[in-house]
Design a protein around this motif. Structure first.
Motif, short mmCIF file in Angstrom:
data_model
loop_
_atom_site.label_atom_id
_atom_site.label_comp_id
_atom_site.label_asym_id
_atom_site.label_seq_id
_atom_site.Cartn_x
_atom_site.Cartn_y
_atom_site.Cartn_z
N GLY A 125 1.09 -0.99 -0.11
CA GLY A 125 0.34 -0.04 -0.28
C GLY A 125 1.12 1.48 0.13
N THR A 126 0.47 2.63 0.20
CA THR A 126 1.21 3.98 0.33
C THR A 126 0.60 4.04 1.57
N ALA A 127 1.42 5.25 1.95
CA ALA A 127 1.18 5.51 3.41
C ALA A 127 2.21 7.61 2.72
N VAL A 128 1.44 8.35 3.15
CA VAL A 128 2.34 9.62 3.02
C VAL A 128 2.99 9.81 4.94
N PHE A 129 3.65 10.16 4.94
CA PHE A 129 4.86 11.10 5.97
C PHE A 129 5.82 11.39 6.31
N PRO A 130 5.97 12.48 7.24
CA PRO A 130 6.53 13.62 7.15
C PRO A 130 7.95 13.40 6.65
N THR A 131 9.06 13.89 6.27
CA THR A 131 10.67 13.97 6.62
C THR A 131 10.28 15.32 6.90
N GLU A 132 12.39 15.71 7.30
CA GLU A 132 12.61 17.29 7.66
C GLU A 132 12.36 18.33 6.34
N TYR B 137 6.72 16.87 3.04
CA TYR B 137 5.86 15.24 2.66
C TYR B 137 6.08 14.21 2.12
N GLY B 138 5.97 12.65 2.42
CA GLY B 138 6.31 12.02 1.10
C GLY B 138 5.63 10.90 0.97
N ALA C 223 4.79 14.39 -1.82
CA ALA C 223 3.19 14.02 -1.58
C ALA C 223 1.72 14.92 -1.80
N ASN C 224 2.30 15.74 -2.96
CA ASN C 224 0.85 15.84 -3.96
C ASN C 224 1.30 15.85 -5.48
N ARG C 225 0.20 16.50 -6.62
CA ARG C 225 -0.11 16.04 -7.45
C ARG C 225 1.57 16.59 -8.64
N PHE C 226 1.58 16.56 -9.06
CA PHE C 226 2.58 16.34 -9.97
C PHE C 226 2.75 17.70 -10.67
N GLY C 227 3.25 18.61 -10.24
CA GLY C 227 3.22 19.97 -10.93
C GLY C 227 2.93 20.72 -10.27
N ARG C 228 2.80 20.64 -8.53
CA ARG C 228 1.37 21.66 -8.04
C ARG C 228 2.94 21.95 -6.34
N ALA D 10 0.60 17.84 6.87
CA ALA D 10 -0.53 16.58 6.28
C ALA D 10 -1.24 17.08 5.59
N ALA D 11 -1.62 18.39 5.90
CA ALA D 11 -3.42 18.31 5.73
C ALA D 11 -3.08 19.08 4.15
N HIS D 12 -1.68 19.99 3.41
CA HIS D 12 -1.38 20.09 2.50
C HIS D 12 -1.64 18.61 1.72
N ALA D 13 -1.11 17.84 1.84
CA ALA D 13 -1.08 16.31 0.93
C ALA D 13 -2.55 15.87 1.04
#
Ligand code: AMP
Ligand code: MG
Length: 322
Positions: A22-29, A32-33, A138-143, A149-152
């Protein structure tokens, strides 16, 4: 989709999703990825799908140790010295890949981009998943890139299996990317580790920004990081505002004397680190204010200023539809 504060229990849950493909959105320094098992081609394919990212744009693989990096790539002594000095941290190294790395991750290239993130949630996730994690922003391509986390969540609309909320990211711009070719080190992208810092250890870099002959760096498109409003990068001249248009303004140190609908200041004290940390969150805020045009001031071209200017220039360039 599950949205959870990044507690150890939540990280465990996210690791289970990664292990199952599966896929997970997570914070990095940095930002977000959107992560998936880097060794599972079907899982990696989900990243391209969710982001609408073109298949020619390779992913950065996140590892939890130098040892794990060596399972994926041939690590030269020069590269290992940089890893030892700057990992965990915002430095990505492009190295000859081993067969274990699926083609989809590297977009068919014979090299793989590796990084060890300096964020406890990210490192814990990679360790618990027991596998390296391929993760672009963790965004739509090009954006605009997500620094919260809310942005993602807003951009990916419930499509990842889980989002881990680890608060605002510390550095706020993506990693610097280096490639090794013909015994030279090339800077492919300015990022969260400033050029000056890298050169203290590596000596002068051969920059793709300075040289014509260069290693391939797919995905470095002019139109990238695009807000919905049109972004204009200002020069020295005071801008003239057209009637009937809603303007926003991204200032470096102080609010403009112009009458705009919304303004944001990157760093009142002129600190480029603070400016980088605020860059995308301020752009997201401006972009959510229903504007036609965002005017952005240039920042000094030193330290993290280079990465900020790189992002602003690309944000100002129109993205080719595709
Ligand atoms: P990101 O979109 O932040 O995940 O960064 C990925 C970027 O790293 C790509 O768009 C490329 O510019 C660069 N990159 C990743 N893998 C490679 C590679 N094997 N060779 C050259 N550049 C790469
Ligand atoms: Mg990105």
């Amino acid at each position: 989709m599950i949205f959870l504060k990044a507690t150890p229990a939540a990280v465990k849950k996210a690791a289970a999703f990664i292990r199952k493909g599966g896929t997970a959105v997570f914070p990095t320094e940095t930002v977000y990825g959107l992560g998936a098992d880097a060794l599972n081609p079907e899982a990696a394919a989900k990243i391209f799908e969710i982001k609408k990212r073109p298949a020619f744009d390779p992913l950065i693989v996140h590892v939890a140790s130098v040892k794990q990096a060596k399972m994926l790539a041939f690590v030269t002594p020069k590269a290992e010295a940089l890893m030892k000095r700057f990992w965990p941290g915002p430095l990505t190294l492009v190295l000859p890949k081993k067969r274990i790395v699926p083609d989809i991750v590297t977009a068919g290239l014979d090299t793989v981009a590796l990084r060890m993130p300096a964020n406890p949630v990210a490192l814990d996730l990679i360790k618990r998943a027991g596998t390296p994690i391929a993760a672009p922003s963790a965004n739509r391509f090009g954006r605009l890139s997500p620094t919260a986390a809310a942005h993602a969540e807003r951009q990916l609309k419930g499509r990842p299996d889980i989002i881990l909320d680890g608060g605002k990211t510390r550095i706020g711009v993506e990693s610097a990317v280096l490639a090794f070719k013909d015994r030279r080190i090339y800077l492919l992208r300015h990022g969260g580790l400033p050029l000056e810092e890298i050169e203290k250890v590596a000596g002068p870099l051969a920059s793709v920004l300075r040289s014509g002959k260069r290693p391939r760096s797919p995905g470095r498109l002019a139109g990238h990081y695009n807000p919905s409003a049109k972004l204009i990068l200002l020069g020295k001249k005071k801008p003239e505002l057209k009637k009937g248009l809603r303007y926003g303004y991204l200032a470096f140190t102080e609010k403009p004397a112009l009458k705009v609908k919304k303004a944001a200041v990157l760093s009142p004290s002129g600190d480029l680190k603070e400016a980088a940390a605020n860059l995308f969150s301020h752009l997201h805020k401006l972009d959510n204010a229903g504007l036609d045009i965002i005017l952005a001031e240039p920042v000094p071209m030193r330290g993290l200023g280079r990465a900020i200017m790189d992002r602003l220039k690309r944000a100002a360039a129109t993205r080719k539809k595709g």
